[in-house]
Design a protein around this motif. Structure first.
Motif, short mmCIF file in Angstrom:
data_model
loop_
_atom_site.label_atom_id
_atom_site.label_comp_id
_atom_site.label_asym_id
_atom_site.label_seq_id
_atom_site.Cartn_x
_atom_site.Cartn_y
_atom_site.Cartn_z
N ASP A 144 0.81 -1.16 0.03
CA ASP A 144 0.11 0.01 0.19
C ASP A 144 0.85 1.33 0.10
O ASP A 144 2.10 1.05 -0.16
N TRP A 145 0.16 2.51 0.22
CA TRP A 145 0.93 3.33 -0.10
C TRP A 145 1.94 3.85 1.28
O TRP A 145 3.02 4.36 0.88
N VAL A 146 1.73 3.18 2.35
CA VAL A 146 2.77 3.58 3.29
C VAL A 146 3.83 3.05 3.45
O VAL A 146 4.81 3.67 3.40
N PRO A 147 4.09 1.65 3.08
CA PRO A 147 5.36 1.04 2.78
C PRO A 147 5.75 1.51 1.59
O PRO A 147 7.06 1.47 1.24
N GLY A 148 5.02 1.76 0.61
CA GLY A 148 5.53 2.50 -0.82
C GLY A 148 6.27 3.70 -0.43
O GLY A 148 7.27 3.79 -1.23
N VAL A 149 5.93 4.60 0.21
CA VAL A 149 6.60 5.59 0.36
C VAL A 149 7.99 5.33 1.12
O VAL A 149 9.20 5.89 1.01
N GLY A 150 8.06 4.27 2.00
CA GLY A 150 9.18 3.80 2.63
C GLY A 150 10.12 3.39 1.60
O GLY A 150 11.29 3.75 1.90
N VAL A 151 9.68 2.45 0.64
CA VAL A 151 10.73 1.93 -0.17
C VAL A 151 11.34 3.04 -1.30
O VAL A 151 12.47 2.89 -1.57
N ILE A 152 10.30 3.88 -1.46
CA ILE A 152 10.76 5.03 -2.48
C ILE A 152 11.89 5.74 -1.64
O ILE A 152 12.91 5.91 -2.49
N SER A 153 11.50 5.94 -0.57
CA SER A 153 12.70 6.84 0.25
C SER A 153 14.04 6.19 0.41
O SER A 153 15.32 6.65 0.24
N GLN A 154 13.72 4.61 0.46
CA GLN A 154 15.05 3.96 0.62
C GLN A 154 15.78 4.14 -0.91
O GLN A 154 17.06 4.01 -0.65
N LEU A 155 15.24 3.97 -1.85
CA LEU A 155 15.71 4.06 -3.13
C LEU A 155 16.53 5.51 -3.29
O LEU A 155 17.64 5.74 -3.84
#
Length: 356
Positions: free
Chosen positions: A36-47
């Motif tokens: 969902d968007w919550v972990p999605g923002v997390g992995v985008i930031s990790q990248l």
């Protein structure tokens, strides 16, 4: 207050990253094992952290996350859950794993041909929760879905994806920007022709403040950006500086300085300024706004790397006053937006870090 030493910024960034990567199963805001968007923002930031840090372990972490969670994606084809796919193009470039590209293209085609749209052609904001927002345009969608589309365009070289990314960014800016102030409303009702509660929500502005330069960087090879987009973006970013409070953060609703200050939206706006300056979209003098925000964000990072002062999940609320009632707690998107800001300072060439 000057910019802290880069060594301090780097140390805090690593703590924030480790806390983000650890997550907490079953805790909504910190549960990484979801699609969902919550972990999605997390992995985008990790990248983004990897792009400014270069540690191969970050990519290894992202590959493990995709392997553990991609099976969860099949049942949640809604716009707000597209965010995790934004890392697929980069992972494909780095690993050559063809399945990542094929899945990204399948999702890109779903977004082009099947995702619900408003009467004006913008993606309707759809969510995994049992709720619907017919004919509503939300600022969140640009970061959660249009960013992915721009990255898919870049990796495939296909004009169709680029055109859709540009269309969505343009429509969202056009429909959400308040001509009187230059900043963005949280949402727009295309049926009623109004901005719903009329909230100029800070994190809504942050999603587009940050996503716009990220998208324009990906779309450079296509040369299809209408002048309206960078013009509206510059208007937005200049206007946002006027709402910054003396302490360096922004209130959770921009034009309500009596509301509580909010960390994730503040970090996203400040990071967007740095991205915009780095890409030549914004005047360098705007960095003073980001420089005021950085120490205030750092103060909200706990010893274990937890980012505090982050408002919870926030749909377009019934009244502006309701935004001040949203509780704050740790979230992956709070970790992520703070991480992106710190990474930009710690890795950016030409950014002062001498502590003066």
């Amino acid at each position: 207050m000057g910019i802290p030493e880069k060594s301090l910024i780097g140390e805090r960034a690593q703590r924030v990253y480790e806390r983000l990567n650890q997550g907490t199963d079953g805790e909504w805001g910190m549960d990484r094992n979801a699609w969902d968007w919550v972990p999605g923002v997390g992995v985008i930031s990790q990248l983004a952290y990897y792009e400014r840090n270069g540690s191969p372990e970050i990519i290894a972490d992202l590959r493990r996350w995709v392997a553990a969670n991609r099976h969860r994606a099949g049942a949640v084809n809604v716009i707000n859950s597209m965010a995790p796919y934004a890392i697929f193009p980069a992972l494909y470039r780095l690993t050559g794993e063809s399945g990542l590209l094929e899945e990204a293209k399948r999702i890109g085609d779903w977004m082009r041909f099947e995702a619900p749209r408003t009467r004006g052609g913008a993606w309707e904001h759809t969510v995994t929760e049992d709720a619907s927002f017919p004919e509503q345009v939300w600022a969140d969608t640009v970061f959660m879905a249009a960013l992915f589309m721009s990255r898919l365009a870049r990796v495939t070289g296909q004009e169709e994806y680029a055109e859709e990314a540009v269309r969505q960014l343009t429509l969202h800016l056009r429909q959400l920007q308040d001509e009187a102030t230059g900043v963005l409303f949280h949402g727009w009702d295309c049926r009623a022709g109004n901005p719903l509660s009329g909230a100029r929500w800070t994190r809504a502005n942050a999603w587009i403040a940050l996503a716009t330069p990220m998208m324009l960087e990906e779309l450079k090879p296509f040369g299809t950006i209408p002048d309206e987009v960078p013009e509206r973006y510059r208007t937005l970013m200049t206007a946002l500086g006027r709402y910054q409070l003396e302490g360096g953060l922004w209130p959770t609703v921009l034009d309500r300085p009596d509301f509580y200050t909010e960390t994730s939206g503040s970090a996203g706006i400040a990071c967007g300024i740095l991205y915009g300056i780095r890409q030549g979209l914004l005047e360098p003098k705007l960095q003073a706004v980001a420089d005021r925000a950085l120490p205030a964000v750092l103060e909200r990072i706990g010893s274990d790397g937890t980012v505090t002062g982050v408002s919870g999940g926030t749909p377009v609320l019934q009244t502006v006053e309701h935004y001040n009632e949203v509780p704050c707690y740790p979230t992956l998107y709070g970790q992520g937006l703070a991480l992106m800001l710190l990474a930009e300072y710690n890795g950016a060439k030409g950014v002062s870090g001498d502590g003066e």
